[in-house]
Scaffold this motif. Structure first.
Motif, PDB file in Angstrom:
ATOM      1  N   ASP A 429       0.800  -1.224   0.000  1.00 27.77           N
ATOM      2  CA  ASP A 429       0.000   0.000   0.000  1.00 27.77           C
ATOM      3  C   ASP A 429       0.832   1.273   0.000  1.00 27.77           C
ATOM      4  O   ASP A 429       0.339   2.329  -0.378  1.00 27.77           O
ATOM      5  CB  ASP A 429      -0.920   0.032   1.224  1.00 27.77           C
ATOM      6  N   GLY A 430       2.075   1.193   0.470  1.00 25.83           N
ATOM      7  CA  GLY A 430       2.873   2.402   0.528  1.00 25.83           C
ATOM      8  C   GLY A 430       4.310   2.152   0.935  1.00 25.83           C
ATOM      9  O   GLY A 430       4.627   1.152   1.587  1.00 25.83           O
ATOM     10  N   TYR A 431       5.173   3.075   0.545  1.00 27.94           N
ATOM     11  CA  TYR A 431       6.558   3.023   0.997  1.00 27.94           C
ATOM     12  C   TYR A 431       6.631   3.135   2.510  1.00 27.94           C
ATOM     13  O   TYR A 431       7.561   2.623   3.136  1.00 27.94           O
ATOM     14  CB  TYR A 431       7.367   4.146   0.336  1.00 27.94           C
ATOM     15  N   ILE A 432       5.680   3.814   3.115  1.00 22.29           N
ATOM     16  CA  ILE A 432       5.638   3.896   4.571  1.00 22.29           C
ATOM     17  C   ILE A 432       5.521   2.499   5.167  1.00 22.29           C
ATOM     18  O   ILE A 432       6.179   2.169   6.161  1.00 22.29           O
ATOM     19  CB  ILE A 432       4.462   4.785   5.033  1.00 22.29           C
ATOM     20  N   GLY A 433       4.695   1.667   4.549  1.00 27.27           N
ATOM     21  CA  GLY A 433       4.547   0.297   5.013  1.00 27.27           C
ATOM     22  C   GLY A 433       5.825  -0.500   4.869  1.00 27.27           C
ATOM     23  O   GLY A 433       6.210  -1.269   5.749  1.00 27.27           O
ATOM     24  N   VAL A 434       6.523  -0.305   3.748  1.00 27.47           N
ATOM     25  CA  VAL A 434       7.798  -0.992   3.520  1.00 27.47           C
ATOM     26  C   VAL A 434       8.819  -0.558   4.560  1.00 27.47           C
ATOM     27  O   VAL A 434       9.507  -1.386   5.177  1.00 27.47           O
ATOM     28  CB  VAL A 434       8.327  -0.691   2.103  1.00 27.47           C
ATOM     29  N   LEU A 435       8.926   0.733   4.775  1.00 31.20           N
ATOM     30  CA  LEU A 435       9.880   1.302   5.723  1.00 31.20           C
ATOM     31  C   LEU A 435       9.703   0.729   7.119  1.00 31.20           C
ATOM     32  O   LEU A 435      10.646   0.213   7.736  1.00 31.20           O
ATOM     33  CB  LEU A 435       9.704   2.830   5.750  1.00 31.20           C
ATOM     34  N   ILE A 436       8.485   0.785   7.627  1.00 32.49           N
ATOM     35  CA  ILE A 436       8.244   0.356   9.001  1.00 32.49           C
ATOM     36  C   ILE A 436       8.370  -1.157   9.136  1.00 32.49           C
ATOM     37  O   ILE A 436       8.952  -1.666  10.101  1.00 32.49           O
ATOM     38  CB  ILE A 436       6.864   0.856   9.479  1.00 32.49           C
ATOM     39  N   ASP A 437       7.868  -1.888   8.165  1.00 32.87           N
ATOM     40  CA  ASP A 437       7.981  -3.345   8.211  1.00 32.87           C
ATOM     41  C   ASP A 437       9.440  -3.777   8.198  1.00 32.87           C
ATOM     42  O   ASP A 437       9.842  -4.684   8.932  1.00 32.87           O
ATOM     43  CB  ASP A 437       7.221  -3.961   7.040  1.00 32.87           C
ATOM     44  N   ASP A 438      10.254  -3.145   7.364  1.00 36.05           N
ATOM     45  CA  ASP A 438      11.674  -3.475   7.324  1.00 36.05           C
ATOM     46  C   ASP A 438      12.338  -3.231   8.675  1.00 36.05           C
ATOM     47  O   ASP A 438      13.113  -4.055   9.165  1.00 36.05           O
ATOM     48  CB  ASP A 438      12.389  -2.642   6.250  1.00 36.05           C
ATOM     49  N   LEU A 439      12.045  -2.086   9.275  1.00 34.76           N
ATOM     50  CA  LEU A 439      12.708  -1.727  10.528  1.00 34.76           C
ATOM     51  C   LEU A 439      12.332  -2.659  11.672  1.00 34.76           C
ATOM     52  O   LEU A 439      13.198  -3.120  12.420  1.00 34.76           O
ATOM     53  CB  LEU A 439      12.364  -0.279  10.910  1.00 34.76           C
ATOM     54  N   VAL A 440      11.034  -2.952  11.809  1.00 38.12           N
ATOM     55  CA  VAL A 440      10.613  -3.709  12.994  1.00 38.12           C
ATOM     56  C   VAL A 440      10.664  -5.222  12.785  1.00 38.12           C
ATOM     57  O   VAL A 440      10.688  -5.978  13.756  1.00 38.12           O
ATOM     58  CB  VAL A 440       9.204  -3.283  13.459  1.00 38.12           C
ATOM     59  N   GLU A 446      22.751  -0.801  10.339  1.00 36.98           N
ATOM     60  CA  GLU A 446      23.312   0.466   9.875  1.00 36.98           C
ATOM     61  C   GLU A 446      22.156   1.416   9.629  1.00 36.98           C
ATOM     62  O   GLU A 446      21.000   0.986   9.523  1.00 36.98           O
ATOM     63  CB  GLU A 446      24.091   0.258   8.575  1.00 36.98           C
ATOM     64  N   PRO A 447      22.413   2.726   9.577  1.00 35.81           N
ATOM     65  CA  PRO A 447      21.317   3.663   9.316  1.00 35.81           C
ATOM     66  C   PRO A 447      20.557   3.278   8.042  1.00 35.81           C
ATOM     67  O   PRO A 447      21.143   3.168   6.970  1.00 35.81           O
ATOM     68  CB  PRO A 447      22.044   5.007   9.177  1.00 35.81           C
ATOM     69  N   TYR A 448      19.266   3.072   8.169  1.00 36.31           N
ATOM     70  CA  TYR A 448      18.413   2.576   7.086  1.00 36.31           C
ATOM     71  C   TYR A 448      17.973   3.732   6.201  1.00 36.31           C
ATOM     72  O   TYR A 448      17.460   4.751   6.683  1.00 36.31           O
ATOM     73  CB  TYR A 448      17.187   1.891   7.687  1.00 36.31           C
ATOM     74  N   ARG A 449      18.142   3.548   4.910  1.00 35.81           N
ATOM     75  CA  ARG A 449      17.689   4.548   3.949  1.00 35.81           C
ATOM     76  C   ARG A 449      16.666   3.926   3.008  1.00 35.81           C
ATOM     77  O   ARG A 449      16.869   2.817   2.508  1.00 35.81           O
ATOM     78  CB  ARG A 449      18.876   5.082   3.143  1.00 35.81           C
ATOM     79  N   MET A 450      15.573   4.643   2.777  1.00 37.52           N
ATOM     80  CA  MET A 450      14.561   4.145   1.856  1.00 37.52           C
ATOM     81  C   MET A 450      15.062   4.253   0.417  1.00 37.52           C
ATOM     82  O   MET A 450      15.642   5.257   0.019  1.00 37.52           O
ATOM     83  CB  MET A 450      13.264   4.941   2.017  1.00 37.52           C
ATOM     84  N   MET A 451      14.832   3.176  -0.349  1.00 33.71           N
ATOM     85  CA  MET A 451      15.162   3.145  -1.771  1.00 33.71           C
ATOM     86  C   MET A 451      14.017   2.473  -2.509  1.00 33.71           C
ATOM     87  O   MET A 451      13.315   1.625  -1.946  1.00 33.71           O
ATOM     88  CB  MET A 451      16.465   2.371  -2.001  1.00 33.71           C
ATOM     89  N   THR A 452      13.837   2.823  -3.770  1.00 34.24           N
ATOM     90  CA  THR A 452      12.736   2.227  -4.532  1.00 34.24           C
ATOM     91  C   THR A 452      12.911   0.711  -4.651  1.00 34.24           C
ATOM     92  O   THR A 452      11.929  -0.026  -4.731  1.00 34.24           O
ATOM     93  CB  THR A 452      12.643   2.843  -5.940  1.00 34.24           C
ATOM     94  N   SER A 453      14.147   0.234  -4.646  1.00 35.66           N
ATOM     95  CA  SER A 453      14.394  -1.203  -4.794  1.00 35.66           C
ATOM     96  C   SER A 453      13.910  -2.011  -3.597  1.00 35.66           C
ATOM     97  O   SER A 453      13.789  -3.234  -3.681  1.00 35.66           O
ATOM     98  CB  SER A 453      15.890  -1.461  -5.010  1.00 35.66           C
ATOM     99  N   ARG A 454      13.620  -1.359  -2.490  1.00 36.99           N
ATOM    100  CA  ARG A 454      13.141  -2.082  -1.300  1.00 36.99           C
ATOM    101  C   ARG A 454      11.662  -2.465  -1.419  1.00 36.99           C
ATOM    102  O   ARG A 454      11.178  -3.311  -0.685  1.00 36.99           O
ATOM    103  CB  ARG A 454      13.339  -1.233  -0.045  1.00 36.99           C
TER     104      ARG A 454
END
Length: 641
Positions: A429-440, A446-454
């Motif tokens: 549904d969103g990059y926000i979902g990818v970001l949070i799911d990846d982190l938790v 290492e410091p996590y950076r959002m990329m389209t490939s994720r």
């Protein structure tokens, strides 16, 4: 009225506070320095590859970052336009001081927010049998805890936040708190042998909260980031550089911004490159860099390396790009993008002056690296709430991410969740979902950076359709007013009507052949549906935009993208739907993974520690194999769950 405390006034804190306050909570925001609210301590820009997607999504949910940069940018540019729309990313250079002042005004004028300049040093809790919320998934991302499902009873006495304590001894009671401390926790800045125990830019650091978090059972990590020098504009020879202009056609970040209102003269940036002399100076002095001398032991970011790292890691590269970007209209400071460093002052001067156009540069602020504490985000639910401390949320770089945009995205979700909303955003549904799911789910070393490939479904998660994906969720959460929602519905209907119209409209050779030939496309010999022509790679919907009558902003673009990529979009939609079915298979919360004999030991330990909420999240846990998932499925079925 729910009382929420936000600890930190950076980009996560701003979005968290505004989201909670606009949902009716009484918010108190603590900042170490009220003049540093919404600070841009590194590059004063918003957006960029994948990051622009996050800003658009924050705006679609009802956040503020997009409006702030639209009001204060000095250059705007769409990146990756030679590629497909899935990776188009908007980027804008901000006027640093104006951006900060804008956001501070917004916070000050929000009636449900109180701002206090003070340091929170302790989280106070009490044992509570309060049930945690189910983290079940609706639409792909498995659980933002408390989003979209009824609570489940737990046989646990969890800690529950009751108050926070400041360095002056003041105690403020609260129902929830959101920790958004950025890079300030036990921060220290380093270059060469110079070490200062401050936050970014010499600002005060936060020294008390780390120990309080440890006592509450949080595992802390030590991360590092850095920033380049700032130089005086008068000392730069721009004639030796290539000019980087902004776009003539400005695209706003916010779906509410009227393009006509932000058409203004833009400030150019400039491009130069490092030289062989630059590389030689760095190699000869690498032992004096705080990063290579042993002073810095924290983990740095992979995707934004220092100039020292670039020279060592990419030794085959003859040069590296260096962008000279203004920090604002009211200052002569120029940001030297691409040359962050932890070298000592004398070496920095030599390094910068070896770059064409910077031979006589005057350094106003030296580059430095900064170390800081952050938590292991796998201790959080997908709502960014601590699993073992009810009502305590985290957002931003404290969670191990990097970047203003990643912080803002987490902030709005934490603010929504802390104030009790019932929404769900997923990986599909969103990059926000990818970001949070990846982190938790996976954590980060290492410091996590959002990329389209994720993102697995990036053709669906374009920046141009963020409103179509997330505005209904923002409306449900109470952050999108009825007037904006009504305009959104009109736009959505117009897109559907436009697609249907072009699929039905037959055009004759005489109507379109001149256009087709001009675009290098084969002419037609008989009537054809206009939608079929738009699918040709050489042709754009804009070639035929006269068929639209005063289209609503964004409609023509959406019609063109959805027609041209219809087949690919359909495939991704089907894949996303299959993904959601897996995400919807909720795992019983009381599973004792350590007793499932068929699971490998590593899988048992990882699943027991993370406690995934569904099979989708379990599949993304590092160390859990497809065979483990099969065993788990058999176990759950046998248990009748």
């Amino acid at each position: 009225m729910k009382k929420i405390i936000v600890i930190g006034g950076g980009h996560a804190g701003c979005e968290a506070a505004l989201a909670a306050a606009r949902r009716g909570a009484k918010v108190t925001m603590f900042a170490l320095n009220l003049d540093s609210i919404a600070n841009l301590p590194c590059n004063p820009c918003i957006g960029g590859s994948a990051k622009g997607h996050l800003v658009r999504e924050v705006d679609a949910l009802g956040g503020q970052m997009g409006k702030a940069i639209d009001a204060t940018f000095i250059q705007s540019k769409m990146l990756n336009t030679t590629k497909g729309p899935a990776v188009y990313s908007l980027r804008a250079q901000a006027d640093k001081k104006n951006y900060m002042a804008y956001m501070k005004r917004v916070l000050e004028n929000e009636p449900n927010i109180s701002l206090i300049e003070s340091e929170v040093t302790e989280i106070l809790t009490s044992k509570s049998p309060t049930p945690s919320h189910d983290q079940g998934v609706k639409g792909g991302l498995a659980p933002l805890a408390g989003f979209g499902a009824a609570p489940r009873e737990l046989n646990l006495n969890l800690n529950k936040i009751t108050a926070v304590k400041t360095n002056s001894g003041e105690i403020l009671e609260c129902d929830a708190a959101i920790v958004c401390t950025g890079t300030y926790l036990n921060a220290r800045c380093l270059y060469g042998e110079t070490v200062t125990h401050t936050g970014p830019g010499g600002l005060k650091n936060a020294t008390g909260l780390s120990e309080s978090l440890r006592k509450l059972g949080f595992a802390l990590q030590r991360f590092k980031t850095g920033t380049p020098a700032r130089i005086h504009k008068r000392s730069v020879d721009f004639k030796k550089m290539s000019v980087q202009h902004g776009d003539e056609k400005i695209v706003p970040f916010s779906f509410e911004t009227n393009v006509a209102d932000i058409m203004r003269e833009q400030v150019p940036c400039h491009l130069t490159y490092t030289t062989a002399a630059t590389h030689e100076i760095i190699r000869a002095s690498i032992h004096r860099s705080a990063m290579y001398s042993g002073l810095i032991k924290a983990t740095g970011t992979r995707y934004c390396p220092s100039i020292e790292d670039k020279i060592i890691r990419f030794a085959d590269k003859e040069r590296h790009p260096v962008f000279i970007e203004p920090e604002g209209l009211g200052t002569q400071e120029m940001y030297v993008q691409g040359m962050s460093s932890a070298l000592p002052a004398d070496v920095q001067t030599a390094v910068y002056r070896s770059v064409p156009g910077l031979e006589n540069c005057e350094i106003m602020r030296y580059a430095y690296a900064i170390e800081y504490d952050c938590i292991d985000a796998t201790q959080l639910t997908l709502s960014l709430e601590a699993k073992h401390v009810r009502g305590l949320f985290f957002a931003g770089q404290i969670c191990g991410s990097s970047g203003y945009e990643e912080a803002a995205a987490q902030g709005i979700i934490a603010g929504i969740a802390a104030s009790g909303a019932d929404i769900s955003i997923g990986r599909a549904d969103g990059y926000i979902g990818v970001l949070i799911d990846d982190l938790v789910t996976k954590g980060t070393q290492e410091p996590y950076r959002m990329m389209t490939s994720r993102a697995e479904y990036r053709l669906l998660l374009r920046q141009d359709n963020a409103d179509l994906r997330l505005t209904p969720i923002g409306f449900k959460a109470g952050l999108i007013p009825a007037s904006r929602h009504e305009k959104f519905l009109q736009k959505s209907a117009a897109i559907d009507a436009g697609i249907a119209f072009l699929k039905k409209l037959t055009v004759a050779p005489g109507d379109v052949n001149e256009i087709l030939l001009a675009r290098g496309s084969s002419p037609i010999s008989s009537g054809v549906k206009l939608a079929e022509l738009i699918r040709r790679p050489e042709v754009s919907v804009w070639d035929f935009c006269e068929v639209f009558d005063e289209a609503i902003d964004g409609v023509v673009e959406q019609v063109g993208i959805q027609i041209k990529y219809e087949g690919y979009i359909k495939l991704q939609l089907e894949s996303a739907e299959a993904f959601r079915r897996i995400e919807d298979k909720v795992l019983p919360e009381d599973i004792d993974y350590l007793k499932i004999s068929g699971l490998r030991i590593e899988a048992r330990q990882k699943l027991a520690a993370l406690r995934p909420v569904n099979f989708g999240q379990a599949s993304r846990v590092t160390g859990v194999s497809p065979a483990d998932l099969s065993v788990l499925a058999v176990y759950v079925k046998a248990a009748g769950a």
